[in-house]
Design a protein around this motif. Structure first.
Motif, PDB file in Angstrom:
ATOM      1  N   ARG A 163       0.778  -1.168   0.119  1.00  0.00           N
ATOM      2  CA  ARG A 163      -0.066  -0.100   0.189  1.00  0.00           C
ATOM      3  C   ARG A 163       1.020   1.362  -0.028  1.00  0.00           C
ATOM      4  O   ARG A 163       1.905   1.269   0.658  1.00  0.00           O
ATOM      5  CB  ARG A 163      -1.086  -0.057   1.215  1.00  0.00           C
ATOM      6  N   ILE A 204       0.907   7.416   1.706  1.00  0.00           N
ATOM      7  CA  ILE A 204      -0.033   8.090   1.940  1.00  0.00           C
ATOM      8  C   ILE A 204      -1.331   7.633   2.482  1.00  0.00           C
ATOM      9  O   ILE A 204      -1.984   8.080   3.238  1.00  0.00           O
ATOM     10  CB  ILE A 204      -0.226   9.037   0.916  1.00  0.00           C
ATOM     11  N   GLU A 205      -1.743   6.506   1.847  1.00  0.00           N
ATOM     12  CA  GLU A 205      -2.872   5.754   2.307  1.00  0.00           C
ATOM     13  C   GLU A 205      -2.828   5.283   3.639  1.00  0.00           C
ATOM     14  O   GLU A 205      -3.829   5.475   4.430  1.00  0.00           O
ATOM     15  CB  GLU A 205      -3.135   4.586   1.362  1.00  0.00           C
ATOM     16  N   GLU A 206      -1.579   4.674   4.167  1.00  0.00           N
ATOM     17  CA  GLU A 206      -1.407   4.385   5.419  1.00  0.00           C
ATOM     18  C   GLU A 206      -1.593   5.490   6.302  1.00  0.00           C
ATOM     19  O   GLU A 206      -2.103   5.248   7.520  1.00  0.00           O
ATOM     20  CB  GLU A 206       0.096   3.493   5.864  1.00  0.00           C
ATOM     21  N   LEU A 207      -0.844   6.616   6.003  1.00  0.00           N
ATOM     22  CA  LEU A 207      -1.118   7.748   6.885  1.00  0.00           C
ATOM     23  C   LEU A 207      -2.652   8.280   7.078  1.00  0.00           C
ATOM     24  O   LEU A 207      -2.956   8.836   7.936  1.00  0.00           O
ATOM     25  CB  LEU A 207      -0.216   9.057   6.304  1.00  0.00           C
ATOM     26  N   ARG A 208      -3.198   8.254   5.763  1.00  0.00           N
ATOM     27  CA  ARG A 208      -4.628   8.641   6.045  1.00  0.00           C
ATOM     28  C   ARG A 208      -5.609   7.889   6.720  1.00  0.00           C
ATOM     29  O   ARG A 208      -6.498   8.054   7.414  1.00  0.00           O
ATOM     30  CB  ARG A 208      -5.549   8.648   4.607  1.00  0.00           C
ATOM     31  N   ASP A 209      -5.170   6.621   7.136  1.00  0.00           N
ATOM     32  CA  ASP A 209      -6.098   5.509   7.974  1.00  0.00           C
ATOM     33  C   ASP A 209      -5.616   5.851   9.339  1.00  0.00           C
ATOM     34  O   ASP A 209      -6.391   5.435  10.035  1.00  0.00           O
ATOM     35  CB  ASP A 209      -5.425   4.142   7.353  1.00  0.00           C
TER      36      ASP A 209
END
Length: 57
Positions: A48, A51-56
């Motif tokens: 992944r 940036i997706e990990e940070l948004r989660d």
């Protein structure tokens, strides 16, 4: 080496270290399951984008 150190503590001294097989079997099984599961989870998370990990969060 541990048996030599503990010789003065126990009377009579142990001939060899006693390792219960009933404890080693489940421990080894848990390790054999946990290590691949952790590796697969790490691989899946690494795919992944960050940036997706940070948004989660």
């Amino acid at each position: 080496m541990l048996v030599k150190v503990l010789t003065g503590v126990f009377d009579p001294p142990p001939a060899s270290p006693a390792v219960p097989g009933a404890c080693l079997g489940p421990t080894a099984l848990a390790a054999l399951i946990a290590v691949p599961a952790a590796a697969l989870n790490g691989i899946r998370r690494a795919r992944r984008p960050a940036i997706e990990e940070l948004r989660d969060l």
